[in-house]
Scaffold this active site. Sequence first.
Site, PDB file in Angstrom:
ATOM      1  N   ASP A 190     -17.248  13.445  20.130  1.00 29.59           N
ATOM      2  CA  ASP A 190     -15.927  13.433  20.783  1.00 29.59           C
ATOM      3  C   ASP A 190     -15.929  14.504  21.872  1.00 29.59           C
ATOM      4  OD1 ASP A 190     -13.376  13.655  21.691  1.00 29.59           O
ATOM      5  OD2 ASP A 190     -12.432  13.539  19.719  1.00 29.59           O
ATOM      6  N   HIS A 195     -10.667  19.879  23.863  1.00 29.57           N
ATOM      7  CA  HIS A 195     -11.174  20.758  22.812  1.00 29.57           C
ATOM      8  C   HIS A 195     -12.112  21.837  23.329  1.00 29.57           C
ATOM      9  CE1 HIS A 195      -9.360  17.708  20.356  1.00 29.57           C
ATOM     10  NE2 HIS A 195     -10.138  16.783  20.906  1.00 29.57           N
TER      11      HIS A 195
HETATM   12  C1  LIG Z   1     -11.161   6.187  17.892  1.00 35.41           C
HETATM   13  C2  LIG Z   1     -10.452   7.498  17.768  1.00 35.41           C
HETATM   14  C3  LIG Z   1      -9.508   7.786  18.869  1.00 35.41           C
HETATM   15  C4  LIG Z   1      -8.875   9.112  18.680  1.00 35.41           C
HETATM   16  C5  LIG Z   1      -8.196   9.675  19.912  1.00 35.41           C
HETATM   17  C6  LIG Z   1      -7.945  11.141  19.754  1.00 35.41           C
HETATM   18  C7  LIG Z   1      -8.943  11.973  20.554  1.00 35.41           C
HETATM   19  C8  LIG Z   1      -9.039  13.420  20.067  1.00 35.41           C
HETATM   20  O1  LIG Z   1     -10.044  14.079  20.835  1.00 35.41           O
HETATM   21  C9  LIG Z   1      -7.711  14.069  20.283  1.00 35.41           C
HETATM   22  C10 LIG Z   1      -7.405  15.031  19.221  1.00 35.41           C
HETATM   23  O2  LIG Z   1      -8.135  15.303  18.315  1.00 35.41           O
HETATM   24  S1  LIG Z   1      -5.853  15.782  19.339  1.00 35.41           S
HETATM   25  C11 LIG Z   1      -5.804  16.940  18.014  1.00 35.41           C
HETATM   26  C12 LIG Z   1      -5.291  16.371  16.738  1.00 35.41           C
HETATM   27  N1  LIG Z   1      -3.926  15.891  16.832  1.00 35.41           N
HETATM   28  C13 LIG Z   1      -2.899  16.745  16.912  1.00 35.41           C
HETATM   29  O3  LIG Z   1      -3.082  17.950  16.920  1.00 35.41           O
HETATM   30  C14 LIG Z   1      -1.506  16.155  16.959  1.00 35.41           C
HETATM   31  C15 LIG Z   1      -0.564  16.984  16.151  1.00 35.41           C
HETATM   32  N2  LIG Z   1       0.765  16.367  16.112  1.00 35.41           N
HETATM   33  C16 LIG Z   1       1.689  16.616  17.040  1.00 35.41           C
HETATM   34  O4  LIG Z   1       1.475  17.412  17.943  1.00 35.41           O
HETATM   35  C17 LIG Z   1       2.990  15.886  16.935  1.00 35.41           C
HETATM   36  O5  LIG Z   1       3.189  15.520  15.601  1.00 35.41           O
HETATM   37  C18 LIG Z   1       3.060  14.612  17.831  1.00 35.41           C
HETATM   38  C19 LIG Z   1       2.980  15.041  19.289  1.00 35.41           C
HETATM   39  C20 LIG Z   1       1.925  13.638  17.486  1.00 35.41           C
HETATM   40  C21 LIG Z   1       4.382  13.914  17.568  1.00 35.41           C
HETATM   41  O6  LIG Z   1       5.423  14.842  17.706  1.00 35.41           O
HETATM   42  P1  LIG Z   1       6.761  14.456  18.504  1.00 35.41           P
HETATM   43  O7  LIG Z   1       6.459  14.100  19.892  1.00 35.41           O
HETATM   44  O8  LIG Z   1       7.714  15.577  18.240  1.00 35.41           O
HETATM   45  O9  LIG Z   1       7.187  13.132  17.816  1.00 35.41           O
HETATM   46  P2  LIG Z   1       8.361  12.915  16.792  1.00 35.41           P
HETATM   47  O10 LIG Z   1       9.663  13.132  17.502  1.00 35.41           O
HETATM   48  O11 LIG Z   1       8.086  13.668  15.540  1.00 35.41           O
HETATM   49  O12 LIG Z   1       8.215  11.369  16.486  1.00 35.41           O
HETATM   50  C22 LIG Z   1       8.432  10.385  17.485  1.00 35.41           C
HETATM   51  C23 LIG Z   1       8.058   9.043  16.903  1.00 35.41           C
HETATM   52  O13 LIG Z   1       6.614   8.954  16.801  1.00 35.41           O
HETATM   53  C24 LIG Z   1       6.236   8.798  15.442  1.00 35.41           C
HETATM   54  N3  LIG Z   1       5.137   9.734  15.180  1.00 35.41           N
HETATM   55  C25 LIG Z   1       5.212  11.061  15.211  1.00 35.41           C
HETATM   56  N4  LIG Z   1       4.024  11.603  14.924  1.00 35.41           N
HETATM   57  C26 LIG Z   1       3.192  10.568  14.700  1.00 35.41           C
HETATM   58  C27 LIG Z   1       1.852  10.504  14.352  1.00 35.41           C
HETATM   59  N5  LIG Z   1       1.131  11.635  14.150  1.00 35.41           N
HETATM   60  N6  LIG Z   1       1.279   9.286  14.213  1.00 35.41           N
HETATM   61  C28 LIG Z   1       2.012   8.174  14.374  1.00 35.41           C
HETATM   62  N7  LIG Z   1       3.324   8.176  14.713  1.00 35.41           N
HETATM   63  C29 LIG Z   1       3.899   9.363  14.878  1.00 35.41           C
HETATM   64  C30 LIG Z   1       7.431   9.214  14.602  1.00 35.41           C
HETATM   65  O14 LIG Z   1       7.441   8.535  13.355  1.00 35.41           O
HETATM   66  C31 LIG Z   1       8.574   8.834  15.500  1.00 35.41           C
HETATM   67  O15 LIG Z   1       8.813   7.451  15.351  1.00 35.41           O
HETATM   68  P3  LIG Z   1      10.317   6.970  15.073  1.00 35.41           P
HETATM   69  O16 LIG Z   1      11.133   7.552  16.183  1.00 35.41           O
HETATM   70  O17 LIG Z   1      10.228   5.486  15.063  1.00 35.41           O
HETATM   71  O18 LIG Z   1      10.682   7.560  13.715  1.00 35.41           O
END
Ligand SMILES: CCCCCCC[C@@H](O)CC(=O)SCCNC(=O)CCNC(=O)[C@H](O)C(C)(C)COP(=O)(O)OP(=O)(O)OC[C@H]1O[C@@H](n2cnc3c(N)ncnc32)[C@H](O)[C@@H]1OP(=O)(O)O
Length: 321
Positions: A190, A195
């Site tokens: 990745d 990162h």
């Molecule tokens: C093949 C593989 C491909 C992989 C691609 C990835 C490549 C990698 O190199 C990238 C990475 O590793 S990134 C690092 C790891 N991930 C993170 O650190 C993300 C951490 N999470 C966040 O920051 C927030 O939760 C965040 C930003 C995710 C959400 O927070 P908010 O914007 O505040 O959202 P929120 O208001 O809580 O919710 C909005 C709606 O979205 C849904 N939701 C939230 N988090 C979710 C999640 N993690 N997965 C799925 N859905 C999610 C909520 O349910 C909400 O939906 P609804 O309004 O319908 O209830």
Amino acid sequence: MPVDAAEALAAEPRVREIAWDHKDVQLYHLGIGAGRPATDPRELRYTLESRLHVLPSFATVAGGGVPGVIGALSVPGVDVDLAHVLHGGQRLRLHRPAVPVRGRANASSRVVAVYDKGSAAVLVLRTEVADADGPLWTDEAEVFVRGEGGWGGERGPSGRPSPPPAEPADHVVERAVREDQALLYRLSGDWNPLHADPEFAARAGFERPVLHGLCTYGAALKAVVDTLLDGDVTRVREYRTRFAGVVYPGETLRVRMWRRPVADGAGAGETDETEETPETEETPETEETPETGETSEVRVAVSAVERGDAPVLADTVVRYG
Ligand SMILES: CCCCCCC[C@@H](O)CC(=O)SCCNC(=O)CCNC(=O)[C@H](O)C(C)(C)COP(=O)(O)OP(=O)(O)OC[C@H]1O[C@@H](n2cnc3c(N)ncnc32)[C@H](O)[C@@H]1OP(=O)(O)O
């Protein structure tokens, strides 16, 4: 439109041959923090080729991540800025008790769901991997793309991550994340600059490069296997999580574990009320987890010690036999 749900869902699966050997496994294990202390007999199973076993989360990088995360997102109907992409969730089901130390297999990937969250899009990418002996594992990644929603599509599963159980955890362990952990982990495939490159991380809205979600995912599974399963990687059947917050290299992960039996009638392949399985087509036969005895599960909550109890991994469950 950067995400065209209909086009992404209609696209043919992308099929590729993947291969791996002990060196890929060892590199992955080092990338998630294994090998400390280097002479501990238990750690040697993660690092020494003569004793090597495979932590099942290796499945998420098997084949060298080829063609890597950028390739994985090169799907018809999906044209997004990598700086807007975060890993939202991950799920892995093993169809055999052990991931082999070396292998050659076919991986078939496709988008199985696209959700419109208004301010974001969520893509669910499913990869099914099989070798000459049959299915090996099924992997599902939820990809959260900030700023790409709002086309009036299906909203999909909703809700905040559920809080961890109220009762004290059965086990709590802490695992330090090296300052250079992400630099090591990315060698498994990745190459996302989020990162490693401070300028790219700033463009994505972070104070510095963040750890790969899948690196935290692997480190947490290792903590569970070492603490609860006596290091027996072959007992893991299924592992799912939601990435709820970022981890920065140099922080310390606190991994809390609550054991519980799987409710009567809930087979390892079935869901429970806390689960957020995307509403896609029926689970294919090959996703059944092998019947290799009674299944138990552990609820896991992971936080970064430096930032209190705010979850970085939420809704996390490991099922094991
Ligand atoms: C093949 C593989 C491909 C992989 C691609 C990835 C490549 C990698 O190199 C990238 C990475 O590793 S990134 C690092 C790891 N991930 C993170 O650190 C993300 C951490 N999470 C966040 O920051 C927030 O939760 C965040 C930003 C995710 C959400 O927070 P908010 O914007 O505040 O959202 P929120 O208001 O809580 O919710 C909005 C709606 O979205 C849904 N939701 C939230 N988090 C979710 C999640 N993690 N997965 C799925 N859905 C999610 C909520 O349910 C909400 O939906 P609804 O309004 O319908 O209830």
